[in-house]
Design an enzyme around this catalytic site. Structure first.
Site, PDB file in Angstrom:
ATOM      1  N   GLU A  49      -5.718 -41.356  15.949  1.00  0.00           N
ATOM      2  CA  GLU A  49      -5.947 -39.972  16.391  1.00  0.00           C
ATOM      3  C   GLU A  49      -6.132 -40.016  17.897  1.00  0.00           C
ATOM      4  O   GLU A  49      -6.904 -40.830  18.407  1.00  0.00           O
ATOM      5  CB  GLU A  49      -7.199 -39.384  15.725  1.00  0.00           C
ATOM      6  CG  GLU A  49      -7.544 -37.978  16.204  1.00  0.00           C
ATOM      7  CD  GLU A  49      -8.903 -37.484  15.702  1.00  0.00           C
ATOM      8  OE1 GLU A  49      -9.126 -37.550  14.467  1.00  0.00           O
ATOM      9  OE2 GLU A  49      -9.726 -37.068  16.535  1.00  0.00           O
TER      10      GLU A  49
ATOM     11  N   GLU B 126     -14.069 -41.500  12.032  1.00  0.00           N
ATOM     12  CA  GLU B 126     -15.052 -41.878  13.058  1.00  0.00           C
ATOM     13  C   GLU B 126     -16.423 -42.214  12.457  1.00  0.00           C
ATOM     14  O   GLU B 126     -17.412 -41.510  12.677  1.00  0.00           O
ATOM     15  CB  GLU B 126     -15.145 -40.780  14.125  1.00  0.00           C
ATOM     16  CG  GLU B 126     -13.809 -40.587  14.839  1.00  0.00           C
ATOM     17  CD  GLU B 126     -13.850 -39.584  15.995  1.00  0.00           C
ATOM     18  OE1 GLU B 126     -14.923 -38.997  16.239  1.00  0.00           O
ATOM     19  OE2 GLU B 126     -12.800 -39.411  16.642  1.00  0.00           O
TER      20      GLU B 126
END
Length: 541
Positions: A337, A218
Site C-alpha cells: 500500500e 498495519e
C-alpha cells in the site's frame, strides 16, 4: 589532400575521446548549453538487466471504506470506472486498508453469481443511480475522514452481495483480486479468531471466486486503533494458521497469501517485521509493507518537489529488503500500500499534478532497488490520494499510471545523470525495456523516463550510439505554466489536456516523434517517457 586527412583524423580523435565505453556503459560528453535549458548527460547501460519486476508491478487498491455501507459498492458497476480499471491490466486489485480490521462477514442469503457470462452487462449502473451514489459518497467520505482524524472506527458488517459486487468488478475488469481479512478478531489468548474468515472463505469457495488473501492492515498500529497489541511472533503464528486453512481448501490451497502489511519500520516497531518473518515467512507468497512520504495534514508543495524527501524512500526500501534477506532470503517484497501522504492524503496536493513527481519516482526507484509489486492507494475510496475523483473522472496520477503501463516493461537497466550543475538530484532518470506487449514498437526498444523538479527546462543528451534513433516523447505537464498550476487536477500530454472521449472510451495516448539526434528538452516541473525505438538493446529482444 593531406591537410584534409589530418583534419579528419583530428575530428575522429575528438569523437573517440568524447565517446568511450566502460564496463558496457556508453559515456558521452555534451556541448555547452545552447539556451535550451541546463545541459544534462545521461549514461544508459543497455548491456544488462539489473532487475525484472512482476508484470503486475503497478497495481491498485480499493479502500475497504467503500464497503462502510454496502450500497456504495454499486459504484463499482459504473461503466466509466470499469473502463478505467480495465486499461490498467495486468494488475492486482487489493481490497483492504484500516477499515478491513473493523469489518465482519454477515451472510444474509442475498447473492448473485458474479461469474455468469452476462453479469458484466447485467450489473451496469444506470446513470441516475450512479449520479445519486456519487453525491452520497461525497458526504460519506467526510464522515470517514472524521473517523480517521479521531481514530474512532465504526464496526461494520458486509454480506454476500458486497463480496459479489467486488468480485464482479475485478472479474469484469480483468484485475486479480486480493482480499484483506480482519485480523483484529482475537481469542481471549490474543491469537487470531479465524471463525469469521472461514465463513467468508467457504462462501467464496462455493462461488468459485478465484482470489488471493491478506490478513490485517498495519499491525504496528493496532494498539493505537483498537487497544490491542500483537507482537511479530504472534502475527507470524496467525498467518501460519490462515495458511493451514487455505491448504485445506480445494480452490485456495495454492492461492497467494500476502503480509504482514506493516507500515514503514521505525522506533520500537522495528522488531515487528523480523519477528513476523521468523514465525510466518513460510506462510506468505510475498512480504508486504506500506510507505508514505509525508503527513498529509502538515505537508506542502515544496515537500512534493523536494529531492531530499524523495530520497528517503531509498533508505526505507533498503531497510526492508535487508531485513527480509537476512531472515527469509529469496522472498519477494511488495509495497502493499503506498501513496504520497498518509492520513488520507494531502488536500490540494495528493490528487493533483504535483503528486506525479512522488508517484513516478517511486515506481522508478522501487523497480530499480528490487521491489516486485507496488500497489497504489487508491483507485477509488476515501481520502484525496485516489486515481479517480468523486465523479469517477481520471486524475493526473491515473494518466501517469496508464502511460507507465503502456510504455514501461518489466526489465530494469541502469541509468545515471551527469551534470556540472547543482540540479543533479532534481533531474531523475530511470530505464526499462519498452513494454513488449506494445506491438507498435520494435524488439529491442527501451523506455527512458525522467522527472524535472527544476523550475527551468533541462536538455538531456543521450549516448551517441542511440542519439540518432527515432524517439517518441510523451511529455506530461500541468495545464498552465507556473507553480500554481501544479495544483491542477488536469494534465497535458504533449500540449493537449487529457480526458476521456466518453464513459467507455479512453483517448489514444500518442507520442511526439523527435528529429533524430535532437537532445531531449524536458520542461520545468514536468516528467516524460521517451521511447527509443531503434535502441536495439539485446536484453530487450
Amino acid at each position: 589532400m593531406k591537410h584534409l586527412e589530418s583534419v579528419s583524423a583530428i575530428v575522429v580523435f575528438v569523437v573517440l575521446f568524447c565517446v568511450f565505453r566502460v564496463g558496457g556503459k556508453t559515456v558521452t560528453s555534451i556541448d555547452d548549453d545552447d539556451g535550451g535549458g541546463q545541459p544534462i548527460r545521461v549514461d544508459l547501460d543497455l548491456s544488462r538487466v539489473v532487475r525484472v519486476v512482476s508484470e503486475r508491478f503497478l497495481s491498485v487498491a480499493i479502500d475497504a471504506s467503500l464497503m462502510s455501507e454496502e450500497k456504495f459498492m454499486n459504484l463499482l458497476n459504473s461503466p466509466k470506472l470499469r473502463t478505467l480499471a480495465k486499461a490498467l491490466i495486468p494488475a492486482f486489485l487489493r481490497f483492504g486498508g484500516t477499515r478491513q480490521d473493523f469489518m465482519k462477514f454477515k451472510p444474509k442469503g442475498r447473492y448473485f453469481q458474479a461469474r455468469d457470462n452476462n453479469v458484466c452487462e447485467k450489473l451496469e449502473l444506470p446513470p441516475s443511480l450512479e449520479f445519486k451514489l456519487k453525491h452520497e459518497w461525497v458526504l460519506q467520505s467526510k464522515t470517514l475522514l472524521q473517523e480517521e482524524v479521531e481514530r474512532k472506527y465504526k464496526k461494520t458488517k458486509f454480506s454476500e452481495y458486497a463480496v459479489d459486487l467486488l468480485y464482479a468488478f475485478a472479474n469484469c475488469s480483468g484485475l486479480d483480486l486480493i482480499f484483506g481479512l480482519n485480523a483484529l478478531l482475537r481469542t481471549p489468548e490474543n491469537s487470531w479468531d479465524s471463525t469469521n474468515a472461514e465463513l467468508l472463505l467457504e462462501y467464496c469457495g462455493s462461488r468459485q471466486y478465484v482470489m488471493s488473501w491478506e490478513l490485517g492492515n498495519e499491525p504496528n498500529s493496532y494498539e493505537k486503533k483498537a487497544g490491542i497489541r500483537v507482537d511479530g511472533y504472534q502475527l507470524g503464528q496467525d498467518f501460519f494458521h490462515l495458511h493451514q486453512i487455505l491448504q485445506k481448501s480445494k480452490l485456495y490451497h495454492s492461492t497467494g497469501l500476502y503480509g504482514p502489511d506493516v507500515s514503514q519500520p521505525h522506533d520500537h516497531h522495528k522488531d515487528l517485521l523480523p519477528g513476523f518473518l521468523e514465525a510466518g515467512a513460510e506462510a506468505i507468497t510475498a512480504c508486504t509493507w506500506h510507505h508514505y512520504y509525508v503527513n498529509g495534514r502538515d505537508t506542502s508543495l515544496e515537500d512534493f518537489l523536494n529531492p531530499v524527501v524523495l530520497d528517503t524512500l531509498e533508505t526505507k526500501i533498503n531497510e526492508v529488503l535487508e531485513t527480509v534477506k537476512s531472515v527469509s532470503p529469496g522472498k519477494k517484497v511488495w509495497l502493499g500500500e503506498t501513496s504520497s501522504a498518509y492520513g488520507g492524503g494531502a488536500v490540494g496536493l495528493s490528487d493533483t499534478f504535483a503528486a506525479g513527481f512522488m508517484w513516478l519516482d517511486k515506481l522508478g526507484l522501487g523497480a530499480k532497488l528490487g521491489l516486485d509489486v507496488v500497489i497504489r492507494q487508491v483507485l477509488i475510496g476515501s481520502g484525496t490520494y485516489h486515481l479517480v475523483d468523486d465523479n469517477l473522472d481520471p486524475l493526473p496520477d491515473y494518466w501517469l499510471s496508464l502511460l507507465y503501463k503502456k510504455l514501461v516493461g518489466q526489465e530494469v537497466m541502469k541509468a545515471a545523470v551527469h551534470t556540472n550543475f547543482v540540479t543533479k538530484k532534481q533531474v531523475r532518470v530511470y530505464l526499462h525495456c519498452t513494454n513488449r506487449k506494445s506491438t507498435q514498437y520494435k524488439q529491442g526498444a527501451v523506455t527512458l523516463f525522467a522527472l524535472n523538479l527544476n523550475k527551468g527546462q533541462v536538455t538531456i543528451t543521450l549516448p551517441s550510439h542511440i542519439a540518432n534513433s527515432t524517439i517518441e516523447a510523451f511529455v506530461l505537464q500541468a495545464p498552465e505554466p507556473g507553480e500554481q498550476s501544479l495544483h491542477s487536477r488536469s494534465v497535458k500530454l504533449n500540449g493537449e489536456v487529457l480526458k476521456m472521449v466518453d464513459d467507455r472510451t479512453l483517448p489514444a495516448l500518442q507520442g511526439s516523434k523527435l528529429p533524430p539526434g535532437e537532445p531531449l528538452k524536458l520542461p520545468g516541473f514536468s516528467f516524460a517517457f521517451y521511447v527509443v525505438t531503434d535502441a536495439q538493446a539485446p536484453v530487450c529482444k
